[in-house]
Design an enzyme around this catalytic site. Structure first.
Site, PDB file in Angstrom:
ATOM      1  N   SER A 234       0.834  -1.247   0.094  1.00 48.25           N
ATOM      2  CA  SER A 234       0.070   0.071  -0.038  1.00 48.25           C
ATOM      3  C   SER A 234       0.747   1.197  -0.038  1.00 48.25           C
ATOM      4  O   SER A 234       1.825   1.228   0.353  1.00 48.25           O
ATOM      5  CB  SER A 234      -1.069  -0.025   0.995  1.00 48.25           C
ATOM      6  OG  SER A 234      -1.892  -1.083   1.071  1.00 48.25           O
ATOM      7  N   SER A 272      -1.694  -4.306  -2.678  1.00 47.65           N
ATOM      8  CA  SER A 272      -1.347  -2.956  -2.418  1.00 47.65           C
ATOM      9  C   SER A 272      -2.380  -2.123  -2.512  1.00 47.65           C
ATOM     10  O   SER A 272      -3.044  -1.952  -3.597  1.00 47.65           O
ATOM     11  CB  SER A 272      -0.218  -2.479  -3.570  1.00 47.65           C
ATOM     12  OG  SER A 272       0.429  -1.205  -2.958  1.00 47.65           O
ATOM     13  N   ASP A 274      -3.330   1.460  -3.065  1.00 47.08           N
ATOM     14  CA  ASP A 274      -2.902   2.565  -3.498  1.00 47.08           C
ATOM     15  C   ASP A 274      -3.901   3.695  -3.580  1.00 47.08           C
ATOM     16  O   ASP A 274      -4.866   3.645  -4.599  1.00 47.08           O
ATOM     17  CB  ASP A 274      -2.111   2.223  -4.719  1.00 47.08           C
ATOM     18  CG  ASP A 274      -1.249   1.153  -4.569  1.00 47.08           C
ATOM     19  OD1 ASP A 274      -0.531   1.222  -3.407  1.00 47.08           O
ATOM     20  OD2 ASP A 274      -0.898   0.317  -5.642  1.00 47.08           O
TER      21      ASP A 274
END
Length: 346
Positions: A234, A272, A274
């Site tokens: 992240s 992740s 984002d």
């Protein structure tokens, strides 16, 4: 809490991103009225976490909302309050960042702050994001308390924020190295008056570090890190500007903030989360900049986010955490040698 070791920022080492000038601090706090505060928890062993708050001082009596937008690059994360920002196009609270399993306690604490400021209010939208610092910190202990959040928010200042292993970046890693908080800004000449764009990053994602187009893989610069390379999970990006923009235009800025991750080698992996949040502090009496004049603002977002990402790594220090795991700092000398050999240093 362990003492912090000062490490140079990317620009201090001759790594200059783009042609636009920075603001005085080269930080998100160069945007007038934008403040940043940290609370750090670091016991030197199994707790490396904290809180970082971005506080627009323009939010207050007479103006309880600012134009804002959220862009999701990959939604594997917890960004409390994001759907209302997307629906209404406004920011109604400071932006708080912390560790994954503490995000809900942080949101409740931020709600306390908002309710105290508006005793007659019946609806509030605290905005709280996270990255997973569980590689180095015992996230199941959920050590963040209301006091940690309130201290970060009320203690926020207009000075250049601390970077690296501080606040919400205390236990994060990115691109194979120890990472943390990074920030940068750009001054943008415009037709009627100059504007400022600033970015603050909580970096904790995977990929192969690239600086100014030069790969800096951890396996080559820190061979002993091969077996301790943390997974990427992240990145939280906050973009602030005093350019008069509406929510639609701010979403275009937020999208470019996610694009900038690719410049430093992000892998944008499945796990992740984002996210980019963009907001404008411009007065409500100013008309939005025409879309045809936004190119230099877009460039400022890309450059400030890229440099903030690099700062989050260059300023971080090697950290040992839960389970004996180690996240190694980016070795400056080795990185500079490679960049110099490629002719990329200023």
């Amino acid at each position: 809490m362990n003492p912090r070791v000062h490490r140079p920022r990317a620009r201090d080492l001759g790594i200059v991103v783009g042609a636009l000038p920075t603001g005085p601090h080269n930080a998100i706090t160069d945007v007038p009225g934008v403040l940043v505060g940290h609370t750090t928890i670091d016991n030197g062993a199994d707790l490396h976490t904290g809180v970082t708050a971005v506080v627009p001082s323009q939010l207050g009596p007479g103006r309880w909302a600012l134009p804002a937008a959220v862009y999701t690059g990959n939604g594997y994360g917890k960004l409390v309050g994001s759907t209302q920002v997307g629906e209404l196009g406004v920011l109604e609270s400071p932006i708080v960042l912390t560790g994954t399993l503490s995000v809900f306690r942080a949101a409740d604490a931020l709600l306390t702050y908002l309710m105290n400021r508006r005793p007659d209010g019946l609806s509030f939208n605290p905005l709280v994001g996270e990255t997973n610092d569980g590689h180095l910190s015992d996230v199941r202990r959920r050590p963040i308390t209301e006091r940690h959040v309130l201290d970060a928010v009320t203690g926020a200042s207009a000075q250049r924020p601390a970077e690296g292993c501080v606040g919400a970046g205390t236990g994060t890693s990115a691109l194979g190295y120890k990472a943390g908080i990074g920030t940068s800004s750009r001054a943008v000449p415009m037709v009627d008056r100059p504007v400022t764009v600033g970015a603050l990053i909580q970096s904790n994602f995977g990929g192969v570090l690239t600086a100014l187009g030069v790969p800096l893989p951890v396996q080559e610069l820190v061979p002993e890190a091969d077996r301790t390379d943390p997974p990427g999970n992240s990145c939280m990006i906050v973009v602030a500007t005093d350019a008069p923009l509406d929510a639609r235009q701010l979403r275009r800025l937020a999208r470019r903030a996610i694009f900038a991750m690719g410049r430093v080698g992000a892998s944008y992996s499945n796990g992740s989360g984002d996210y980019a949040i963009a907001f404008s502090t411009a007065g409500p009496d100013r008309s939005p900049i025409p879309d045809g004049q936004l190119d230099p603002v877009f460039a400022a977002v890309l450059d400030s986010v890229e440099e903030a990402l690099l700062n989050s790594l260059f300023t971080a220090t090697t950290t040992s955490g839960v389970g004996g795991r180690v996240s190694h700092a980016l070795p400056h000398e080795a990185a500079v040698r490679r960049l110099a050999a490629a002719g990329r240093l200023t």
